[in-house]
Design an enzyme around this catalytic site. Structure first.
Site, PDB file in Angstrom:
ATOM      1  N   GLY A   1      93.220 -62.281  67.302  1.00  0.00           N
ATOM      2  CA  GLY A   1      94.613 -62.711  67.293  1.00  0.00           C
ATOM      3  C   GLY A   1      95.276 -62.414  68.618  1.00  0.00           C
ATOM      4  N   GLU A   2      96.550 -62.736  68.700  1.00  0.00           N
ATOM      5  CA  GLU A   2      97.315 -62.461  69.909  1.00  0.00           C
ATOM      6  C   GLU A   2      98.764 -62.222  69.546  1.00  0.00           C
ATOM      7  OE1 GLU A   2      98.440 -66.203  72.277  1.00  0.00           O
ATOM      8  OE2 GLU A   2      96.551 -66.753  71.317  1.00  0.00           O
ATOM      9  N   GLY A   3      99.445 -61.495  70.418  1.00  0.00           N
ATOM     10  CA  GLY A   3     100.857 -61.212  70.216  1.00  0.00           C
ATOM     11  C   GLY A   3     101.623 -61.519  71.489  1.00  0.00           C
TER      12      GLY A   3
ATOM     13  N   LYS B   1      92.372 -54.318  72.303  1.00  0.00           N
ATOM     14  CA  LYS B   1      93.634 -54.992  72.608  1.00  0.00           C
ATOM     15  C   LYS B   1      93.787 -55.054  74.122  1.00  0.00           C
ATOM     16  CE  LYS B   1      97.690 -53.037  71.602  1.00  0.00           C
ATOM     17  NZ  LYS B   1      98.887 -52.651  70.816  1.00  0.00           N
TER      18      LYS B   1
ATOM     19  N   ASP C   1     108.373 -49.358  64.640  1.00  0.00           N
ATOM     20  CA  ASP C   1     108.170 -50.787  64.394  1.00  0.00           C
ATOM     21  C   ASP C   1     107.348 -51.020  63.136  1.00  0.00           C
ATOM     22  OD1 ASP C   1     108.512 -53.506  64.945  1.00  0.00           O
ATOM     23  OD2 ASP C   1     106.661 -53.632  66.095  1.00  0.00           O
TER      24      ASP C   1
END
Length: 360
Positions: free
Chosen positions: A83-85, A105, A200
């Site tokens: 995935g990516e953010g 990451k 968060d």
């Protein structure tokens, strides 16, 4: 006047806004525009109207987005992208030295040249390397390749994000939800004992690892984690860094930019719990900004308005945890986890000792 870019839609704004008016995502400060550039902000004596402008061409994502089937830093054989953010790409990889499967990451090159971003990531690693608890995901390594890619290595957890589990199974029953919530409290209690505030917490940052007929809840991504003992320099970095939190889950004091402590995470756990049990958020608003304002000025929707089958005690636990005044909330995760366990109906109350023991 500062210029800021949305990490999600890449729109650019001038002024001091911290969140994108389009989608509520955090804004990152970018280089100031030349003095003779056309202004995209119109203002009145009371307000500023920020208009999006076309993002300036940025550096290519380069190899950070295409690492599959490569070996990172001569140690990690990258298997596939997970995935990516807004600031990173996440890969499944094999540690060649140990043959362990890990998650890596990699910081986007867009931000790798940002000294604040790199320092924030380095601080994240330093904090999370201290974690050692089954309900908190640690960082195993912080590294930088010869060509400048910066990365973090974490244990690879196979399972579902809590957000995906919620979407698949719908609102949870009290006993199941309380079991998961006490585990979440346990992981956060461990972090708080190391003076780390998560900042968060949200369903997308909680991994549900299958174990028999149930799941183990693991709090992940301490990317906003704050060491509660840091000095003014680090506090300033957090306040002006890339990410400030997810608007829908931020406590009122975080919205206001105030000093945070474990009670801010108590607030976030309660919002996560509300969504687990109802599939809804406890504050109404058409945008994340409207929901933030509702948290400052209004009261959360009572739990039993959506789930009258749940106990009054559970509703009271959430209401207390989401009080605008931190002093009126549960003071720590021990008290919150115990309150969740005690909120079960009498015939289920025998679970209390078992669940409370998880927090010790």
């Amino acid at each position: 006047m500062s210029t800021r870019r949305c990490l999600r839609c890449q729109a650019v704004y001038e002024g001091d806004a911290r969140f994108c008016p389009r989608d509520g995502s955090p804004l990152v400060e970018v280089a100031a525009r030349p003095k003779n550039s056309n202004k995209s902000v119109s203002s009145t004596a009371e307000t500023q109207v920020r208009k999006a402008v076309k993002p300036a061409p940025g550096p290519s994502l380069g190899s950070a987005a295409t690492l599959s089937d490569q070996t990172l830093d001569r140690r990690y054989q990258v298997l596939k992208r997970l995935g990516e953010g807004g600031m990173s790409f996440v890969y499944e990889a094999r540690d060649i030295t140990t043959q362990d499967i890990v998650a890596v990451k990699v910081l986007s090159p867009k931000l790798a040249k940002d000294k604040n971003a790199v320092e924030r990531l380095r601080r994240e690693a330093g904090l999370a390397m201290r974690l050692d608890h089954p309900n908190a995901c640690p960082i195993l390594r912080f590294g930088e390749t010869e060509d400048g890619l910066i990365y973090l290595v974490m244990p690879y957890l196979k399972g579902d994000l809590l957000s995906d589990l919620e979407a698949r199974v719908g609102p949870m029953e009290a006993k199941t939800g309380v079991d998961y919530l006490v585990q979440i409290c346990a992981g956060l209690h461990h972090a708080h004992g190391l003076n780390i505030i998560h900042r968060d917490l949200k369903p997308e940052n909680i991994m549900m690892v299958p174990e028999g007929n149930t799941h183990r809840a693991v709090v992940m991504d301490f990317g906003l984690a704050k060491d509660n003992t840091v000095g003014a320099g680090s506090q300033k970095l957090t306040a002006t860094g890339i990410v400030l939190g997810t608007p829908e889950f931020m406590s009122p004091e975080q919205v206001r930019g105030k000093q945070l402590d474990p009670r801010s995470d108590v607030y976030a756990v309660a919002i996560v719990a509300f969504e687990m049990f109802t599939g809804q958020l406890p504050f109404n608003g058409r945008t994340p900004q409207e929901m933030m304002i509702a948290r400052l000025r209004g009261k959360p929707v009572p739990l039993r308005r959506y789930r009258p089958d749940l106990s009054v005690r559970l509703e009271k636990v959430l209401a207390k945890s989401m009080d605008t005044d931190p002093a009126s909330r549960y003071p720590d995760m021990i008290e919150l986890g115990g309150a969740f366990a005690q909120s079960l109906e009498p015939e289920e109350g025998g679970l209390f000792a078992k669940l409370r023991g998880t927090l010790r």
